[in-house]
Design a protein around this motif. Sequence first.
Motif, PDB file in Angstrom:
ATOM      1  N   SER A 137       0.819  -1.234   0.000  1.00  0.00           N
ATOM      2  CA  SER A 137       0.000   0.000   0.000  1.00  0.00           C
ATOM      3  C   SER A 137       0.842   1.268   0.000  1.00  0.00           C
ATOM      4  N   ILE A 138       2.067   1.204  -0.536  1.00  0.00           N
ATOM      5  CA  ILE A 138       2.915   2.394  -0.580  1.00  0.00           C
ATOM      6  C   ILE A 138       2.348   3.460  -1.527  1.00  0.00           C
ATOM      7  N   PRO A 139       1.919   3.106  -2.762  1.00  0.00           N
ATOM      8  CA  PRO A 139       1.398   4.154  -3.653  1.00  0.00           C
ATOM      9  C   PRO A 139       0.197   4.896  -3.075  1.00  0.00           C
ATOM     10  N   SER A 140      -0.738   4.152  -2.496  1.00  0.00           N
ATOM     11  CA  SER A 140      -1.927   4.805  -1.945  1.00  0.00           C
ATOM     12  C   SER A 140      -1.558   5.708  -0.766  1.00  0.00           C
ATOM     13  N   ALA A 141      -0.585   5.275   0.049  1.00  0.00           N
ATOM     14  CA  ALA A 141      -0.157   6.094   1.188  1.00  0.00           C
ATOM     15  C   ALA A 141       0.497   7.385   0.711  1.00  0.00           C
ATOM     16  N   VAL A 142       1.349   7.281  -0.322  1.00  0.00           N
ATOM     17  CA  VAL A 142       2.001   8.471  -0.865  1.00  0.00           C
ATOM     18  C   VAL A 142       0.961   9.390  -1.497  1.00  0.00           C
ATOM     19  N   ALA A 143      -0.001   8.794  -2.225  1.00  0.00           N
ATOM     20  CA  ALA A 143      -1.060   9.596  -2.851  1.00  0.00           C
ATOM     21  C   ALA A 143      -1.869  10.351  -1.799  1.00  0.00           C
ATOM     22  N   GLU A 144      -2.177   9.686  -0.685  1.00  0.00           N
ATOM     23  CA  GLU A 144      -2.919  10.346   0.398  1.00  0.00           C
ATOM     24  C   GLU A 144      -2.099  11.483   1.010  1.00  0.00           C
ATOM     25  N   PHE A 145      -0.793  11.261   1.152  1.00  0.00           N
ATOM     26  CA  PHE A 145       0.072  12.302   1.712  1.00  0.00           C
ATOM     27  C   PHE A 145       0.108  13.534   0.803  1.00  0.00           C
ATOM     28  N   VAL A 146       0.281  13.288  -0.522  1.00  0.00           N
ATOM     29  CA  VAL A 146       0.330  14.409  -1.468  1.00  0.00           C
ATOM     30  C   VAL A 146      -1.009  15.137  -1.497  1.00  0.00           C
ATOM     31  N   THR A 147      -2.110  14.370  -1.441  1.00  0.00           N
ATOM     32  CA  THR A 147      -3.438  14.982  -1.420  1.00  0.00           C
ATOM     33  C   THR A 147      -3.614  15.861  -0.185  1.00  0.00           C
ATOM     34  N   SER A 148      -3.076  15.413   0.941  1.00  0.00           N
ATOM     35  CA  SER A 148      -3.209  16.183   2.184  1.00  0.00           C
ATOM     36  C   SER A 148      -2.473  17.521   2.115  1.00  0.00           C
ATOM     37  N   LEU A 149      -1.486  17.625   1.204  1.00  0.00           N
ATOM     38  CA  LEU A 149      -0.769  18.886   1.041  1.00  0.00           C
ATOM     39  C   LEU A 149      -1.620  19.940   0.342  1.00  0.00           C
ATOM     40  N   GLN A 150      -2.707  19.461  -0.317  1.00  0.00           N
ATOM     41  CA  GLN A 150      -3.660  20.336  -1.004  1.00  0.00           C
ATOM     42  C   GLN A 150      -2.955  21.230  -2.046  1.00  0.00           C
ATOM     43  N   LEU A 151      -2.084  20.608  -2.829  1.00  0.00           N
ATOM     44  CA  LEU A 151      -1.433  21.332  -3.916  1.00  0.00           C
ATOM     45  C   LEU A 151      -2.424  21.563  -5.044  1.00  0.00           C
ATOM     46  N   SER A 152      -2.357  22.727  -5.661  1.00  0.00           N
ATOM     47  CA  SER A 152      -3.179  22.973  -6.844  1.00  0.00           C
ATOM     48  C   SER A 152      -2.640  22.125  -7.998  1.00  0.00           C
ATOM     49  N   PRO A 153      -3.463  21.856  -9.022  1.00  0.00           N
ATOM     50  CA  PRO A 153      -2.961  21.061 -10.161  1.00  0.00           C
ATOM     51  C   PRO A 153      -1.694  21.651 -10.779  1.00  0.00           C
ATOM     52  N   VAL A 154      -1.645  22.993 -10.863  1.00  0.00           N
ATOM     53  CA  VAL A 154      -0.465  23.635 -11.456  1.00  0.00           C
ATOM     54  C   VAL A 154       0.770  23.390 -10.588  1.00  0.00           C
ATOM     55  N   MET A 155       0.620  23.539  -9.276  1.00  0.00           N
ATOM     56  CA  MET A 155       1.751  23.331  -8.379  1.00  0.00           C
ATOM     57  C   MET A 155       2.208  21.874  -8.393  1.00  0.00           C
ATOM     58  N   LEU A 156       1.251  20.953  -8.526  1.00  0.00           N
ATOM     59  CA  LEU A 156       1.614  19.535  -8.601  1.00  0.00           C
ATOM     60  C   LEU A 156       2.450  19.263  -9.843  1.00  0.00           C
ATOM     61  N   ILE A 157       2.052  19.857 -10.971  1.00  0.00           N
ATOM     62  CA  ILE A 157       2.798  19.657 -12.214  1.00  0.00           C
ATOM     63  C   ILE A 157       4.182  20.283 -12.103  1.00  0.00           C
ATOM     64  N   VAL A 158       4.277  21.479 -11.527  1.00  0.00           N
ATOM     65  CA  VAL A 158       5.580  22.127 -11.348  1.00  0.00           C
ATOM     66  C   VAL A 158       6.480  21.268 -10.453  1.00  0.00           C
ATOM     67  N   ALA A 159       5.892  20.729  -9.381  1.00  0.00           N
ATOM     68  CA  ALA A 159       6.658  19.863  -8.475  1.00  0.00           C
ATOM     69  C   ALA A 159       7.174  18.626  -9.206  1.00  0.00           C
ATOM     70  N   LEU A 160       6.325  18.043 -10.087  1.00  0.00           N
ATOM     71  CA  LEU A 160       6.741  16.861 -10.840  1.00  0.00           C
ATOM     72  C   LEU A 160       7.850  17.199 -11.828  1.00  0.00           C
ATOM     73  N   ILE A 161       7.758  18.365 -12.484  1.00  0.00           N
ATOM     74  CA  ILE A 161       8.807  18.768 -13.419  1.00  0.00           C
ATOM     75  C   ILE A 161      10.147  18.897 -12.693  1.00  0.00           C
ATOM     76  N   VAL A 162      10.129  19.579 -11.544  1.00  0.00           N
ATOM     77  CA  VAL A 162      11.365  19.745 -10.767  1.00  0.00           C
ATOM     78  C   VAL A 162      11.889  18.392 -10.300  1.00  0.00           C
ATOM     79  N   PHE A 163      10.969  17.525  -9.828  1.00  0.00           N
ATOM     80  CA  PHE A 163      11.354  16.201  -9.343  1.00  0.00           C
ATOM     81  C   PHE A 163      12.047  15.392 -10.446  1.00  0.00           C
ATOM     82  N   TYR A 164      11.446  15.385 -11.645  1.00  0.00           N
ATOM     83  CA  TYR A 164      12.021  14.581 -12.727  1.00  0.00           C
ATOM     84  C   TYR A 164      13.296  15.214 -13.290  1.00  0.00           C
ATOM     85  N   LEU A 165      13.390  16.548 -13.256  1.00  0.00           N
ATOM     86  CA  LEU A 165      14.631  17.182 -13.698  1.00  0.00           C
ATOM     87  C   LEU A 165      15.800  16.788 -12.789  1.00  0.00           C
TER      88      LEU A 165
END
Length: 434
Positions: free
Chosen positions: A304-332
Amino acid sequence: MLIVVVTMFVVLFAFLAGGMWIGWTLAVTGTILLALFRDIPLDKLVAQYAWNILTTQELLALPLFILMGEILFRTRLSQSLFNGLAPWAALLPGRLLHVNVIGCSIFAAISGSSAATTQVVGRISIAELTKRGYSKDVAVGSLAGSGTLGFLIPPSNIMIIYGVLGDVSVAKLFTAGFIPGFLLAACFMAWIMIHTALEPSLVPESERRMRIASAAEYLQSIKELGPAVFLILCVLGSMYGGLATPSEAAGVGVLGALIVARLQGEMTWPALKAIGIGAVQTCAMIALIVLGASILGSAAAFLSIPSAVAEFVTSLQLSPVMLIVALIVFYLILGCFLDGFSMIVMTLPVVMPIIKTAGFDVIWFGIFLVLVVEMAQITPPVGFNLFVIQGLTDDGLGYVARVTLPYLIIMILFTIVIALVPDIALWLPRYLAS
């Protein structure tokens, strides 16, 4: 859950730091997690996973496209592409510097591989452009940036991996890659026009004026482009004409590549042996990575690691734009240390649930992921395209990375545009589906 996640990362990075192959690292990490935190018959489970993932129908296209790339690498296709594109590129501001972008776009629609695209086009173009007096900086930079189009313009090996691991339609992913792929190529060409307009010295004085070739030269160029057009019709024509599935289209492409190689007189026994060895080595490496990723992903799902991580990220209440920016930085950041295949297989089991929870379309995310993987191809110190060009030119990695920087910035901006306007990727699949 914290103990499980910490254990996973400790084991994973310990093996990576120890120099173990990425495929074995992923598989062993998943197996250790299941052994420590679940009481299940590992021997039967791992064997079942290995059989299921490596006999997936969609994965069949991958070794065929790899074999096709190995065949074409040993033909004169790169010389034919340069000769065929030169008269047409001479009509544009920046002149023959556009050969890199257009040539990579064409070869990307044949091979499905970023490295193969960079290598085949670069074999001739770098030497020809520098010999004619064009700026080496722009020639090398445009080749490195345009070579990444091999992952975005279908058929694409990365899209096949994403489709198999994410349970997403490979045909829809291929369709979604068309418009973004050619738009990104247009952005590269626009930058070459702007750059050469601002600095005319990048183009030799003898070629700064637009040159219209004779009718005979244009006819000869069309003849030179014949093999590439034939191969595109074999692969994409058979697939979108309804004659073949993506896997069958790969087989048609291999047959077309063999015909081209035979007509060019390149099908000798030593060449066939080299083609076979090269294809087997590449396929074995990718199969091991995909298998290891499947085992780790399944272990993470069991725990249940993916669901736990998904719940954690959801709890941060990031906007869709901020989530995408975070993913771009993460993958870079990740791209500085891992190749594209490894990035996808390591992160997809965790990232995919987050994307679905946030409500993003999985087809769109596939294109987004391909774009960030393309960035990783030209991000030092592990950018694979940078190594390919270093091998072609014998220049230092720092120099290649520096001249490629404008194209990396263009890709980052383009990815943000795709995130803000997802219909750029989704319109064509929806239109064809309707």
